[in-house]
Design a protein around this motif. Sequence first.
Motif, PDB file in Angstrom:
ATOM      1  N   GLU A 613      75.404  16.732 -75.785  1.00  0.00           N
ATOM      2  CA  GLU A 613      74.634  15.824 -74.939  1.00  0.00           C
ATOM      3  C   GLU A 613      73.447  16.582 -74.351  1.00  0.00           C
ATOM      4  OE1 GLU A 613      75.005  13.539 -70.619  1.00  0.00           O
ATOM      5  OE2 GLU A 613      76.843  14.108 -71.708  1.00  0.00           O
ATOM      6  N   VAL A 614      72.229  16.154 -74.695  1.00  0.00           N
ATOM      7  CA  VAL A 614      71.020  16.846 -74.244  1.00  0.00           C
ATOM      8  C   VAL A 614      70.005  15.846 -73.713  1.00  0.00           C
ATOM      9  CG1 VAL A 614      69.186  18.464 -74.835  1.00  0.00           C
ATOM     10  CG2 VAL A 614      71.364  18.556 -76.075  1.00  0.00           C
ATOM     11  N   TRP A 615      69.514  16.100 -72.508  1.00  0.00           N
ATOM     12  CA  TRP A 615      68.323  15.440 -71.983  1.00  0.00           C
ATOM     13  C   TRP A 615      67.153  16.381 -72.225  1.00  0.00           C
ATOM     14  CZ3 TRP A 615      69.160  12.762 -66.575  1.00  0.00           C
ATOM     15  CH2 TRP A 615      70.259  11.894 -66.645  1.00  0.00           C
ATOM     16  N   TYR A 616      66.001  15.801 -72.592  1.00  0.00           N
ATOM     17  CA  TYR A 616      64.832  16.627 -72.897  1.00  0.00           C
ATOM     18  C   TYR A 616      63.574  16.001 -72.311  1.00  0.00           C
ATOM     19  CZ  TYR A 616      61.297  19.145 -75.681  1.00  0.00           C
ATOM     20  OH  TYR A 616      60.221  19.898 -76.081  1.00  0.00           O
ATOM     21  N   MET A 617      62.755  16.844 -71.633  1.00  0.00           N
ATOM     22  CA  MET A 617      61.481  16.395 -71.067  1.00  0.00           C
ATOM     23  C   MET A 617      60.383  17.337 -71.527  1.00  0.00           C
ATOM     24  SD  MET A 617      60.333  15.982 -67.042  1.00  0.00           S
ATOM     25  CE  MET A 617      61.154  14.397 -66.828  1.00  0.00           C
ATOM     26  N   LEU A 618      59.299  16.764 -72.050  1.00  0.00           N
ATOM     27  CA  LEU A 618      58.150  17.529 -72.509  1.00  0.00           C
ATOM     28  C   LEU A 618      56.889  16.955 -71.879  1.00  0.00           C
ATOM     29  CD1 LEU A 618      56.889  19.643 -74.563  1.00  0.00           C
ATOM     30  CD2 LEU A 618      56.601  17.678 -76.098  1.00  0.00           C
ATOM     31  N   ALA A 619      56.070  17.813 -71.267  1.00  0.00           N
ATOM     32  CA  ALA A 619      54.779  17.409 -70.718  1.00  0.00           C
ATOM     33  C   ALA A 619      53.678  17.882 -71.657  1.00  0.00           C
ATOM     34  CB  ALA A 619      54.574  17.982 -69.325  1.00  0.00           C
ATOM     35  N   LYS A 620      52.856  16.949 -72.129  1.00  0.00           N
ATOM     36  CA  LYS A 620      51.799  17.296 -73.072  1.00  0.00           C
ATOM     37  C   LYS A 620      50.621  17.992 -72.407  1.00  0.00           C
ATOM     38  CE  LYS A 620      52.816  13.162 -75.858  1.00  0.00           C
ATOM     39  NZ  LYS A 620      52.234  11.894 -76.384  1.00  0.00           N
ATOM     40  N   ASP A 621      50.493  17.876 -71.086  1.00  0.00           N
ATOM     41  CA  ASP A 621      49.347  18.439 -70.372  1.00  0.00           C
ATOM     42  C   ASP A 621      49.752  19.567 -69.426  1.00  0.00           C
ATOM     43  OD1 ASP A 621      50.739  16.796 -68.652  1.00  0.00           O
ATOM     44  OD2 ASP A 621      48.952  16.004 -67.657  1.00  0.00           O
ATOM     45  N   GLU A 622      50.854  20.246 -69.737  1.00  0.00           N
ATOM     46  CA  GLU A 622      51.328  21.346 -68.903  1.00  0.00           C
ATOM     47  C   GLU A 622      51.642  22.558 -69.768  1.00  0.00           C
ATOM     48  OE1 GLU A 622      51.335  21.384 -65.705  1.00  0.00           O
ATOM     49  OE2 GLU A 622      51.871  19.432 -64.862  1.00  0.00           O
ATOM     50  N   GLY A 623      51.790  23.691 -69.087  1.00  0.00           N
ATOM     51  CA  GLY A 623      52.138  24.923 -69.761  1.00  0.00           C
ATOM     52  C   GLY A 623      53.455  25.468 -69.272  1.00  0.00           C
ATOM     53  N   HIS A 624      53.405  26.653 -68.673  1.00  0.00           N
ATOM     54  CA  HIS A 624      54.621  27.358 -68.268  1.00  0.00           C
ATOM     55  C   HIS A 624      55.058  26.869 -66.888  1.00  0.00           C
ATOM     56  CE1 HIS A 624      57.470  30.504 -69.129  1.00  0.00           C
ATOM     57  NE2 HIS A 624      57.275  31.071 -67.954  1.00  0.00           N
ATOM     58  N   GLY A 625      55.648  25.707 -66.847  1.00  0.00           N
ATOM     59  CA  GLY A 625      56.030  25.057 -65.600  1.00  0.00           C
ATOM     60  C   GLY A 625      55.026  23.976 -65.249  1.00  0.00           C
ATOM     61  N   TYR A 626      55.490  22.977 -64.518  1.00  0.00           N
ATOM     62  CA  TYR A 626      54.646  21.819 -64.213  1.00  0.00           C
ATOM     63  C   TYR A 626      53.894  22.055 -62.913  1.00  0.00           C
ATOM     64  CZ  TYR A 626      57.385  19.351 -67.790  1.00  0.00           C
ATOM     65  OH  TYR A 626      57.988  18.968 -68.963  1.00  0.00           O
ATOM     66  N   ARG A 627      52.562  21.926 -62.967  1.00  0.00           N
ATOM     67  CA  ARG A 627      51.726  22.170 -61.792  1.00  0.00           C
ATOM     68  C   ARG A 627      51.057  20.890 -61.272  1.00  0.00           C
ATOM     69  NH1 ARG A 627      47.662  26.876 -62.754  1.00  0.00           N
ATOM     70  NH2 ARG A 627      47.281  25.806 -64.728  1.00  0.00           N
ATOM     71  N   LYS A 628      51.144  19.815 -62.019  1.00  0.00           N
ATOM     72  CA  LYS A 628      50.538  18.553 -61.595  1.00  0.00           C
ATOM     73  C   LYS A 628      51.610  17.690 -60.939  1.00  0.00           C
ATOM     74  CE  LYS A 628      47.104  18.919 -65.227  1.00  0.00           C
ATOM     75  NZ  LYS A 628      46.609  18.433 -66.531  1.00  0.00           N
ATOM     76  N   LYS A 629      51.271  17.160 -59.793  1.00  0.00           N
ATOM     77  CA  LYS A 629      52.271  16.503 -58.965  1.00  0.00           C
ATOM     78  C   LYS A 629      52.991  15.352 -59.676  1.00  0.00           C
ATOM     79  CE  LYS A 629      53.176  14.788 -54.313  1.00  0.00           C
ATOM     80  NZ  LYS A 629      53.938  13.597 -54.715  1.00  0.00           N
ATOM     81  N   PRO A 630      52.316  14.459 -60.390  1.00  0.00           N
ATOM     82  CA  PRO A 630      53.064  13.385 -61.070  1.00  0.00           C
ATOM     83  C   PRO A 630      54.122  13.913 -62.030  1.00  0.00           C
ATOM     84  CG  PRO A 630      50.722  12.879 -61.021  1.00  0.00           C
ATOM     85  CD  PRO A 630      50.859  14.294 -60.560  1.00  0.00           C
ATOM     86  N   ASN A 631      53.801  14.993 -62.733  1.00  0.00           N
ATOM     87  CA  ASN A 631      54.773  15.579 -63.658  1.00  0.00           C
ATOM     88  C   ASN A 631      55.920  16.245 -62.910  1.00  0.00           C
ATOM     89  OD1 ASN A 631      53.146  14.773 -65.797  1.00  0.00           O
ATOM     90  ND2 ASN A 631      52.101  16.742 -65.934  1.00  0.00           N
ATOM     91  N   ARG A 632      55.591  16.959 -61.829  1.00  0.00           N
ATOM     92  CA  ARG A 632      56.650  17.583 -61.029  1.00  0.00           C
ATOM     93  C   ARG A 632      57.557  16.531 -60.413  1.00  0.00           C
ATOM     94  NH1 ARG A 632      52.612  20.502 -58.515  1.00  0.00           N
ATOM     95  NH2 ARG A 632      53.203  19.582 -56.516  1.00  0.00           N
ATOM     96  N   ASP A 633      56.961  15.454 -59.937  1.00  0.00           N
ATOM     97  CA  ASP A 633      57.769  14.385 -59.345  1.00  0.00           C
ATOM     98  C   ASP A 633      58.744  13.814 -60.370  1.00  0.00           C
ATOM     99  OD1 ASP A 633      56.369  14.780 -57.027  1.00  0.00           O
ATOM    100  OD2 ASP A 633      55.206  12.927 -57.148  1.00  0.00           O
ATOM    101  N   ALA A 634      58.240  13.581 -61.587  1.00  0.00           N
ATOM    102  CA  ALA A 634      59.098  13.032 -62.638  1.00  0.00           C
ATOM    103  C   ALA A 634      60.209  14.008 -63.010  1.00  0.00           C
ATOM    104  CB  ALA A 634      58.261  12.687 -63.867  1.00  0.00           C
TER     105      ALA A 634
END
Length: 653
Positions: A613-634
């Motif tokens: 069982e795996v959940w997976y999240m990928l941000a297309k506009d981020e790098g090594h950790g999420y720095r944009k608030k909408p992505n961090r919130d999600a």
Amino acid sequence: MGRGIKTAVAWVGLLVAAAGAALAASSTVERREIGQLVLENIPEPPPGLVESLRSYENVRAANFEDWLADGSMLISTRFGQTVQLHHVGYPGGAREQITFYEEPIADALARPGTADRFLFRRDTGGAEYFQIYLATLAGAAELVTAPGTRNLAPVFSQDGAFVAWSTVEKGKADYDIWVMRVDEPASRRQAYHGDGEVVPEAFSPDGKTLVLTRLISAASQKLYLLDIATGATRELNPSAEEIAYGRVQFTPDGAALVLTSNEGGEFSRLIRYDLATGQSHPLGDSTEWDVERTELSPDGDTLAYAVDVEGRSEVYLRRLAGGPAERVLGLPTGVVHALKFSPDSKRLAIGLESAAAPADVWSFEPQTGKLDRWTRSETGGLDPAGFVEPSLIRFTSFDKRSIPGFLYEPKAVHTATGRLPVIISIHGGPEAQERPGFRPVYQYWVKELGAAVITPNIRGSAGYGRSYLALDNGLKRQDAVGDVGALLDWIAARPELDSTNVVVSGASYGGFMTLSVFARYGARLAGAYDVVGMSNLVSFLERTEAYRQDLRRVEYGDERDPAMRKFMEETAPLNNTEKMTKPLFVVAGRNDPRVPYTEAEQLVAKVRAQGGEVWYMLAKDEGHGYRKKPNRDAQRVAETQWLRKVLRLDDAQ
């Protein structure tokens, strides 16, 4: 088609095939996209969850960047979706926003002698190919670096006439030093071609030379003096010993350097290095802890420095000419991130955060002892009195070594068992240290989820001496995993903690450790939460950006050596997934230059192929950790859903 391209295409083909096999062998993957985010098997959040997180995600921090010549400050803080630069005129003054980009600002540096000019660095999409801009408080900004390059460590000459920085082209491993007359952008030129990662530290007072640092590893650096006109260099303090150097500054007469060094000892201490004789002289008594931040006043009279004592900072002042050190009192107990004297040497800026308060900025006047608070960061409407301070713990590992860490405990138990579920959070680096700074996510886990949070400084962590730092190198990597096994034993011996309900988590190297612990101790865990972690050191070292490879090989071992490669493959989490039978949550950034997102995808594919069982999240506009608030919130929302499910918190309601 070149051999390298063919190899890459073949590898991608294998990855796609593996992913296809995984999807066929496992349950259907439910995929949806929200903005730049790809979410797989992550359900819609239940009513009220987003609102419960809102205050924690709206906490803001204020970080000191630099003094301007008129005694005002440049501060970085988030207003809106990303961190931007602000101007603060006086203690308690308004933060006036001066940059307005979709991408976050990395850092800023004031041009000496000016009250309105500075430079800043910014990248795009988290790729870390930072560009340098010269700007004014009025908002004008001019690009001074070449697109497609990564630019680090800008420094101004003391009169503000010149700026130097380090740059590397995409796909290359060696950095160059560039110098430019600030008012003549066309004067930009390469002053030195480096070997590996080389960065400028400081101009000499006459502007004719630069001190350079060459990074061998986190534990070893070399110092050089560069003649800017000729490009000639000479090594300073040549030694066969591995030496870690800290911040380097010239004395006002240009005759000596003030810096930190751990030469001949376990911990970094303050020294004065005489350029004519090549002799080093200790400044003050040695310490049982690292001197971590130093700052010499522009007039050369006073040294400020911070000492890392079991993760918490103590700030001291002493005269360069000698005399006792005096501790700066009145500051919150916490972690110092910045120390810098004002141009007139009369005030010391101190950037500090604590476990119960986000980062803010103070100034201290050595002559009067006056301490002023410049910023007061918001806590999203949360009462700071409800924040938890961690306690220092130590547990005994398999080899009888004492391992330090911090324990955050809720004030109330939310579970039906009367015992606390546990989240183990492992720091990245690995040459880093878990410290009791402000982490909104830890406060949320403790207060809202009712979980105990343990943050260990397993072997290989910084802050405990050079010998401790080296204990996980190369073939000793699995000893650090054994430390977490010992922590699981420690948890089992604590009656208030639920040893049957433990999640391990971490980011970057902490993510690699999370996956390694999951592979070795999966039967003792409820699940694992990996953020931008490596799943196989071989594939990681082969695909991380070229400018990082040699530095990382010193720490992890060289995958090109057959014996080391065999060890890495045998111990890789990717090759031990049969023990990963509990739920797994993986987060990655598409543009990550450090740990390519393929490290996540190859692991997700293989675990799913085995029915995991795996959940997976990928941000297309981020790098090594999420720095944009909408992505961090999600990420926070999905993370909370997963933790509530895996730790069986919903069952206790």
